[in-house]
Design a protein around this motif. Structure first.
Motif, PDB file in Angstrom:
ATOM      1  N   GLY A  85       8.994  -8.354   9.452  1.00 35.05           N
ATOM      2  CA  GLY A  85       7.576  -8.501   9.778  1.00 35.05           C
ATOM      3  C   GLY A  85       6.589  -8.343   8.634  1.00 35.05           C
ATOM      4  N   GLU A  90       4.436  -9.216   5.384  1.00 40.49           N
ATOM      5  CA  GLU A  90       3.943 -10.464   4.793  1.00 40.49           C
ATOM      6  C   GLU A  90       4.451 -10.644   3.373  1.00 40.49           C
ATOM      7  OE1 GLU A  90      -0.272 -10.735   5.009  1.00 40.49           O
ATOM      8  OE2 GLU A  90      -0.306 -10.997   7.188  1.00 40.49           O
ATOM      9  N   VAL A 115      10.898  -8.542   4.804  1.00 39.60           N
ATOM     10  CA  VAL A 115      10.038  -9.667   5.195  1.00 39.60           C
ATOM     11  C   VAL A 115      10.444 -10.157   6.582  1.00 39.60           C
ATOM     12  CG1 VAL A 115       9.274 -12.008   4.643  1.00 39.60           C
ATOM     13  CG2 VAL A 115       9.633 -10.354   2.797  1.00 39.60           C
ATOM     14  N   LEU A 116      11.728 -10.283   6.820  1.00 36.64           N
ATOM     15  CA  LEU A 116      12.204 -10.738   8.120  1.00 36.64           C
ATOM     16  C   LEU A 116      11.770  -9.778   9.226  1.00 36.64           C
ATOM     17  CD1 LEU A 116      13.936 -12.962   9.478  1.00 36.64           C
ATOM     18  CD2 LEU A 116      15.857 -11.377   9.331  1.00 36.64           C
ATOM     19  N   ASP A 143       4.207 -18.816   4.497  1.00 36.11           N
ATOM     20  CA  ASP A 143       2.787 -19.178   4.550  1.00 36.11           C
ATOM     21  C   ASP A 143       1.950 -18.325   3.599  1.00 36.11           C
ATOM     22  OD1 ASP A 143       3.444 -17.039   6.457  1.00 36.11           O
ATOM     23  OD2 ASP A 143       1.349 -17.134   7.050  1.00 36.11           O
ATOM     24  N   TYR A 186       8.292 -12.962   0.180  1.00 36.22           N
ATOM     25  CA  TYR A 186       7.098 -13.468   0.863  1.00 36.22           C
ATOM     26  C   TYR A 186       7.462 -14.155   2.169  1.00 36.22           C
ATOM     27  CZ  TYR A 186       4.134 -13.070  -3.349  1.00 36.22           C
ATOM     28  OH  TYR A 186       3.408 -12.614  -4.421  1.00 36.22           O
ATOM     29  N   ARG A 187       6.562 -14.051   3.121  1.00 37.18           N
ATOM     30  CA  ARG A 187       6.575 -14.981   4.223  1.00 37.18           C
ATOM     31  C   ARG A 187       6.099 -16.318   3.658  1.00 37.18           C
ATOM     32  NH1 ARG A 187       2.927 -12.788   8.808  1.00 37.18           N
ATOM     33  NH2 ARG A 187       1.476 -14.333   7.967  1.00 37.18           N
ATOM     34  N   ASP A 218      12.667 -18.850   6.312  1.00 36.23           N
ATOM     35  CA  ASP A 218      11.965 -17.745   6.969  1.00 36.23           C
ATOM     36  C   ASP A 218      11.416 -16.763   5.939  1.00 36.23           C
ATOM     37  OD1 ASP A 218      12.745 -18.455   9.752  1.00 36.23           O
ATOM     38  OD2 ASP A 218      14.755 -18.025   8.994  1.00 36.23           O
ATOM     39  N   VAL A 219      12.094 -16.684   4.801  1.00 34.79           N
ATOM     40  CA  VAL A 219      11.734 -15.768   3.720  1.00 34.79           C
ATOM     41  C   VAL A 219      11.856 -16.521   2.395  1.00 34.79           C
ATOM     42  CG1 VAL A 219      12.311 -13.613   2.517  1.00 34.79           C
ATOM     43  CG2 VAL A 219      12.635 -13.782   5.001  1.00 34.79           C
TER      44      VAL A 219
END
Length: 212
Positions: free
Chosen positions: A120, A122, A117-118, A163, A160-161, A93-94
């Motif tokens: 929300g 980016e 990051v978790l 993606d 980071y996220r 997730d992170v």
């Protein structure tokens, strides 16, 4: 929350096996990430010439075990990060990208980055205010004074996220320095300085002695 941590040793940076404060630089960095309690797995990219020694160092870190994988880094930090991200897989997730040369980042800072990051964001980077007066110089002549109220010293790990980090790596950028425009900040820490010179090491050790 599943968190993958990518620990990068810059081929042009300090030796990850160098002894600092009684242990190798790499050991401190790995132990700090694991002490945060939020890194489910860790991929470490180190110079190929030091691969065997680094594997021995990491195996000696309590709790590393099967959570940690070591691989040879690329020609630069951007390539090393891409290789490490590929090795980490896609289920996190992170993703935290950390610099081996910053081995004394407090666990609380690591957690703050991951949690942001978790929540929300980016991308997240820890920062410290700039306390020195900063001048803009051209041709050896001072042109102006920068407004230091808006300046920050950037540290790591950068969160980071997945993606977003994938896009950074796909364009060949260094995720530790070529930060996306969407990056936000959390508070950094004085002990998280980058150890590149003997003076840096002396300062870090003095700070740690004072805290201990």
């Amino acid at each position: 929350m599943k968190v993958a941590a990518l620990l990068i040793a810059d081929p042009e940076g300090p030796d990850p096996c160098r002894l600092v404060h009684g242990a190798p630089l790499l050991r401190h960095a790995v132990a700090g990430l694991l002490a945060s309690g939020c890194a489910d797995r860790l991929v470490v990219a180190v110079p190929k010439s030091a691969l065997g020694d680094c594997e021995v160092i990491i195996r000696a870190v309590p709790g590393a075990g099967s959570r940690c994988r070591v691989l040879a880094c690329g020609a630069d930090r951007a390539e090393s990060a891409r290789l490490a991200l590929d090795a980490a897989g896609e289920s996190a997730d992170v993703v935290l990208v950390h610099d081996v040369a910053r081995p004394f980042v407090p666990p609380a800072t690591v957690r703050a980055v991951a949690e942001a990051v978790l929540a929300g964001a980016e991308a997240i980077v820890p920062v410290l205010p700039v306390t020195d007066t900063v001048k803009l110089v051209s041709g050896g002549v001072i042109e102006s004074t920068s407004d230091r109220d808006r300046l920050r010293v950037v540290q790591t790990p950068v969160g980071y996220r997945p993606d977003v980090l994938g896009k950074v790596c796909a364009r060949g950028s260094d995720p530790l320095s070529d930060l996306p425009g969407s990056v936000r900040t959390v508070a950094g820490h004085p002990t998280a300085l980058r150890l590149t010179t003997a003076f840096d090491v002396a300062v870090a050790e003095a700070l740690l002695e004072e805290q201990g």
